[in-house]
Design an enzyme around this catalytic site. Structure first.
Site, PDB file in Angstrom:
ATOM      1  N   HIS A  61      38.361  40.988  33.702  1.00  0.00           N
ATOM      2  CA  HIS A  61      37.609  40.591  34.899  1.00  0.00           C
ATOM      3  C   HIS A  61      37.179  41.839  35.661  1.00  0.00           C
ATOM      4  CE1 HIS A  61      37.365  37.465  38.411  1.00  0.00           C
ATOM      5  NE2 HIS A  61      36.415  38.400  38.518  1.00  0.00           N
ATOM      6  N   ALA A 142      32.472  35.763  47.316  1.00  0.00           N
ATOM      7  CA  ALA A 142      31.226  36.532  47.322  1.00  0.00           C
ATOM      8  C   ALA A 142      30.124  35.875  46.496  1.00  0.00           C
ATOM      9  CB  ALA A 142      31.497  37.939  46.783  1.00  0.00           C
ATOM     10  N   HIS A 198      38.183  29.881  42.493  1.00  0.00           N
ATOM     11  CA  HIS A 198      37.191  29.645  43.554  1.00  0.00           C
ATOM     12  C   HIS A 198      37.238  28.168  43.941  1.00  0.00           C
ATOM     13  CE1 HIS A 198      35.175  33.536  43.888  1.00  0.00           C
ATOM     14  NE2 HIS A 198      35.478  33.684  42.618  1.00  0.00           N
ATOM     15  N   ASP A 250      46.057  45.698  43.919  1.00  0.00           N
ATOM     16  CA  ASP A 250      45.583  46.850  44.687  1.00  0.00           C
ATOM     17  C   ASP A 250      46.294  46.973  46.033  1.00  0.00           C
ATOM     18  OD1 ASP A 250      44.428  44.659  45.912  1.00  0.00           O
ATOM     19  OD2 ASP A 250      42.378  45.439  45.879  1.00  0.00           O
ATOM     20  N   ASP A 276      38.976  43.179  38.911  1.00  0.00           N
ATOM     21  CA  ASP A 276      37.900  42.545  39.694  1.00  0.00           C
ATOM     22  C   ASP A 276      37.078  43.633  40.373  1.00  0.00           C
ATOM     23  OD1 ASP A 276      36.338  40.493  40.675  1.00  0.00           O
ATOM     24  OD2 ASP A 276      37.699  39.958  42.304  1.00  0.00           O
TER      25      ASP A 276
END
Length: 384
Positions: A61, A142, A198, A250, A276
């Site tokens: 991804h 997004a 999502h 992260d 991502d």
């Protein structure tokens, strides 16, 4: 090219063992006790004393890196992404196409097809991930809302898969949309693994999607309805079931404590580390693009210019690996499958990728004591 790796602490059968490795014809030819393989006829001999040899990382991804956005990438742009990733330890990846118009999506696929004809000096792009367009507006993140589709369109997916010559390997779908559980089964018949995300889907609807073949949860904990004691929702379904769990390590998308909870719930064999990443990965703070969106990166954190919603990451898998070790206190042996074996098994490519074994693709990283990448080998090619 014939390469001999000498005296490497090699990750084999979930432990590190001191070995020599002979690479020939893009494959791992022999793995033997140190000193038993000879360098005659080798193009390159690398002394790995004090270093570790681990399988190359697999990113399922990513939306880009090094100034290249996947939705706008030419064939040469894909190669630039691939070379950047190789330097960061990623030897195989899927490129993730953000929800876009059918015309733009097909253009991206055609550029990927062109990339396959180029001389490769970086990571192997082993296929395409479609993130959408069958996604819920409420948890769009997004995604451009006006391009989302609310009902199944198998012909569109077939069109994408035919254009890609079967290279669409992975697709994110929201289970709550009309007809989606059955649609997941249909998409699976096209050779595409389906992830759910999502989404604000109920626990029951999500479990139905999983029963119909969904194999993973997309960036779990982000852009989805979270767990409530009375309504476990999609988050609870992903945690309870045996599907794989994408995690972005992260320190921004998930708190380290949340990472530990996910791993404790799923087990180390059902988690997949992803980046991502967007085009800003490897670059300074500033203004960038993610598909049709304008993105601002500040202190390494990528957010939409309008609305401030987090929009991908600037992460690399090399950094994700070090973060996972730091966040969890786990050993390297425990963490490595999240970046190697697990994504290979999820995609169904573990016969070729994901571990150091005789006959498999020679995708190997040489790492120093600080877990920095010293050498990347992709399909028997030295990168960098």
């Amino acid at each position: 090219m014939k390469i001999l790796l000498k005296n490497a602490q090699t990750y084999l059968d979930n432990v590190f063992q001191q070995k020599d490795i002979l690479i020939s014809g893009g494959k791992i030819g022999q793995i033997e006790e140190c000193g038993t393989l000879f360098s005659g006829g080798c193009d390159k001999v690398i002394d790995c004393e004090g270093k570790k040899a681990v399988p190359g990382f697999i990113d399922v991804h990513t939306h880009g890196a090094a100034g290249i956005d996947v939705n706008a990438a030419t064939a040469e742009g894909f190669e630039k992404i691939a070379r950047f990733f190789a330097a960061q330890g990623t030897t195989s990846c899927l490129v993730s196409i953000l929800t876009d118009t059918p015309e733009k999506t097909l253009w991206c696929i055609e550029e990927y097809n062109k990339w396959k004809t180029l001389e490769h000096k970086g990571a192997e792009i082993i296929g395409i991930h479609l993130e959408g367009p069958f996604l819920a507006s409420e948890y769009k993140g997004a995604m451009p809302e006006h391009l989302l589709k609310k009902a199944p369109d198998l012909e569109l997916v077939k069109r994408y898969q035919d254009a890609a010559c079967g290279a669409v390997r992975y697709m994110t779908i929201s289970p709550e949309l009309e007809g989606m559980p059955e649609f997941i089964r249909d998409v699976g018949r096209l050779g595409i693994k389906v992830a759910i995300g999502h989404s604000g889907a109920s626990y029951e609807r999500s479990m139905e999607a999983i029963a119909n073949g969904a194999v993973a949860g997309t960036h779990v904990g982000n852009a989805m309805k979270l767990l409530h004691q009375h309504f476990p929702a999609i988050f609870g379904a992903v945690l309870e079931s045996d599907v794989y769990c994408e995690i972005i390590c992260d320190g921004l998308h998930l708190h380290p404590g949340t990472v530990r909870i996910l791993l404790k719930a799923k087990g180390m064999d059902r988690a997949v580390a992803i980046t991502d990443s967007i085009m800003a990965a490897g670059l300074p703070d500033g203004e960038y693009k993610l598909g049709v969106n304008d993105v601002v990166v500040s202190d390494g954190d990528a957010k939409l210019k309008e609305g401030g919603v987090r929009a991908g990451s600037t992460l690399t898998l090399a950094r994700a690996y070090r973060n996972l070790l730091k966040f969890t206190g786990s050993t390297e042996e425990e963490i490595l499958p999240l970046l190697t074996r697990n994504p290979a098994e999820m995609l169904g490519v573990c016969d070729e990728l994901g571990s150091i074994e005789k006959g498999k693709a020679a995708d190997i990283l040489i790492m120093d004591a600080d877990r920095q990448i010293c050498t990347t080998i992709v399909r028997g090619r030295l990168c960098g």
